[in-house]
Design an enzyme around this catalytic site. Structure first.
Site, short mmCIF file in Angstrom:
data_model
loop_
_atom_site.label_atom_id
_atom_site.label_comp_id
_atom_site.label_asym_id
_atom_site.label_seq_id
_atom_site.Cartn_x
_atom_site.Cartn_y
_atom_site.Cartn_z
N GLN A 98 0.61 -1.36 0.09
CA GLN A 98 -0.09 0.01 -0.07
C GLN A 98 0.79 1.22 -0.04
O GLN A 98 2.20 1.24 0.45
CB GLN A 98 -0.91 -0.01 1.31
CG GLN A 98 -1.84 -1.13 1.21
CD GLN A 98 -2.75 -1.11 2.77
OE1 GLN A 98 -3.64 -0.99 2.72
NE2 GLN A 98 -1.90 -1.57 3.69
N ASP B 109 -2.60 -12.05 5.65
CA ASP B 109 -3.92 -11.80 5.15
C ASP B 109 -4.95 -12.41 6.03
O ASP B 109 -5.04 -13.80 6.03
CB ASP B 109 -4.02 -12.49 3.69
CG ASP B 109 -5.25 -12.22 3.00
OD1 ASP B 109 -5.20 -12.14 1.68
OD2 ASP B 109 -6.32 -11.77 3.53
N ASP C 162 -12.33 -4.46 10.54
CA ASP C 162 -11.86 -3.12 10.42
C ASP C 162 -10.51 -2.74 9.47
O ASP C 162 -9.43 -2.51 9.65
CB ASP C 162 -11.10 -2.43 12.07
CG ASP C 162 -10.77 -1.10 11.80
OD1 ASP C 162 -10.05 -0.89 12.78
OD2 ASP C 162 -11.35 -0.36 11.05
N SER C 163 -11.13 -3.15 7.87
CA SER C 163 -10.07 -3.33 7.16
C SER C 163 -10.40 -1.98 6.23
O SER C 163 -11.16 -1.22 6.29
CB SER C 163 -10.49 -4.29 6.16
OG SER C 163 -11.67 -4.19 5.30
N THR C 164 -9.40 -1.84 5.32
CA THR C 164 -9.65 -0.63 4.28
C THR C 164 -10.65 -1.23 3.23
O THR C 164 -11.55 -2.00 3.59
CB THR C 164 -8.28 -0.56 3.51
OG1 THR C 164 -8.01 -1.79 3.14
CG2 THR C 164 -7.37 0.21 4.00
N ASP C 165 -11.14 -0.26 2.59
CA ASP C 165 -12.51 -0.30 1.71
C ASP C 165 -12.28 -1.28 0.73
O ASP C 165 -11.17 -1.68 0.11
CB ASP C 165 -12.89 0.99 1.25
CG ASP C 165 -13.08 1.93 2.50
OD1 ASP C 165 -12.06 2.78 2.17
OD2 ASP C 165 -13.74 1.95 3.19
N1 SAM Z 1 -10.43 2.57 10.61
C1 SAM Z 1 -10.01 2.59 9.04
C2 SAM Z 1 -11.24 2.50 8.14
O1 SAM Z 1 -12.40 2.05 8.48
O2 SAM Z 1 -11.06 3.09 7.08
C3 SAM Z 1 -9.17 1.33 8.80
C4 SAM Z 1 -8.36 0.82 9.80
S1 SAM Z 1 -6.80 0.24 9.32
C5 SAM Z 1 -5.78 1.37 8.90
C6 SAM Z 1 -7.34 -0.78 7.93
C7 SAM Z 1 -6.31 -1.70 7.64
O3 SAM Z 1 -6.85 -3.02 6.99
C8 SAM Z 1 -4.93 -1.57 7.20
O4 SAM Z 1 -3.91 -1.55 8.15
C9 SAM Z 1 -4.90 -2.67 5.95
O5 SAM Z 1 -3.52 -3.12 6.11
C10 SAM Z 1 -5.62 -3.71 6.57
N2 SAM Z 1 -6.01 -4.76 5.63
C11 SAM Z 1 -6.47 -4.46 4.25
N3 SAM Z 1 -6.73 -5.72 3.64
C12 SAM Z 1 -6.23 -6.66 4.67
C13 SAM Z 1 -6.38 -8.01 4.62
N4 SAM Z 1 -6.76 -8.78 3.57
N5 SAM Z 1 -6.15 -8.68 5.61
C14 SAM Z 1 -5.65 -8.12 6.84
N6 SAM Z 1 -5.65 -6.81 7.00
C15 SAM Z 1 -5.94 -6.03 5.88
#
Ligand code: SAM
Length: 272
Positions: free
Chosen positions: A31, A135, A153-156
């Site tokens: 990212q 993952d 609580d992941s990215t979109d």
């Molecule tokens: N609070 C924020 C929101 O709701 O937009 C997001 C919180 S946090 C920064 C989102 C996290 O999801 C990131 O750290 C990213 O690395 C993680 N993420 C994205 N895809 C993922 C996956 N497949 N498995 C685990 N973590 C993941």
């Protein structure tokens, strides 16, 4: 010279934040990460150009993502956090008398940078917290652990993004299997006004759960300032719950819990 950060997440819609200082810009294997200090929201975490967390309004998101599910389950002991690399969701969960929190984030760089630039967000040294880098879709497929609450609580779910598999029917089925008989899954669920079609699609993917309830809350830095969440529950109906917590909060209360499940008519017609 004025410097502005302009976010293009929703088509034909932009949000701009006036920047005081650029604290970090870089890229991990997965990212693009930027951390800017802004006049209005303090420090802001951006992943692939999208606002994730801001010092000023993160409490609204993290309290409403975590507490409705945590008070609906009668005795949540083991909690799984998907993503959550900024530490805010884990901080809120750890305020409850849980025994164990497993957090799986795919990008160690996010955790390291948030520990450095958002030290107030995390409680990374809490002995109940186990952090894995990987993952979460693979983790949930391989683990044999059982959880009382799963917090997404992941990215979109950007097409072909790292988070996309986390919003699939297959992931939700596997999450269902890893939940205890009275288990609860809660997920951030996009801006309902702009992304209703996407929310409806995700809603269908969650059909394996007998109880689905959409709720909403204010998050000023997310598109439109209103965010939706969904609780998918095996046994308890979250819209009938809510209680004041034995620790200070700045957004969540038993009254907000009740109000959050009351939807505007246009959303009622879609999701109730
Ligand atoms: N609070 C924020 C929101 O709701 O937009 C997001 C919180 S946090 C920064 C989102 C996290 O999801 C990131 O750290 C990213 O690395 C993680 N993420 C994205 N895809 C993922 C996956 N497949 N498995 C685990 N973590 C993941």
């Amino acid at each position: 010279m004025e410097l502005w950060y302009v976010q293009n997440y929703i088509e034909n819609y932009q949000m701009a934040l006036k920047v005081k200082e650029t604290l970090f810009v870089g890229r991990t294997k997965l990212q693009e990460i930027a951390i800017i200090d802004t006049y209005l929201y303090g420090r802001v975490l951006l992943l692939d150009g999208i606002v994730q967390t801001t010092e000023k309004d993160e409490f609204m998101y993290h309290e409403m993502l975590v507490h409705p599910a945590m008070v609906t389950h009668p005795h949540p002991r083991k909690v799984f956090i998907v993503g959550g690399g900024d530490g805010g969701a884990a901080r809120e969960v750890l305020k409850h008398p849980v025994e164990e929190v497993v957090l799986v984030d795919i990008d160690e760089g996010v955790i390291e940078l948030c520990q450095k630039y958002f030290p107030q967000l995390g409680r990374w040294d809490d002995p109940r917290l186990r952090v894995y880098i990987g993952d979460a879709a693979e983790y949930i497929a391989e683990t044999r652990e059982t959880f009382d609450v799963i917090i997404m609580d992941s990215t979109d779910p950007i097409p072909r993004g790292v988070a996309e598999p986390l919003f699939s029917q297959e992931f939700y089925r596997r999450a269902y299997d890893r939940l205890s008989p009275d288990g609860i899954l809660v997920s951030q669920m996009e801006p309902p006004f702009f992304e209703a079609e996407r929310v409806k699609k995700l809603w269908k993917h969650l059909g394996v759960f007998p109880i689905l309830r959409l709720y909403w809350g204010l998050v000023p830095t997310y598109p439109g300032g209103v965010w939706s969440y969904v609780i998918a529950s095996k046994k308890y109906d979250p819209s009938q719950g809510g209680k004041d917590l034995p620790f200070p909060t700045r957004y969540y209360s038993s009254r907000i819990h009740q109000a959050a499940f009351v939807l505007p008519v246009f959303l009622e017609e879609m999701f109730q």
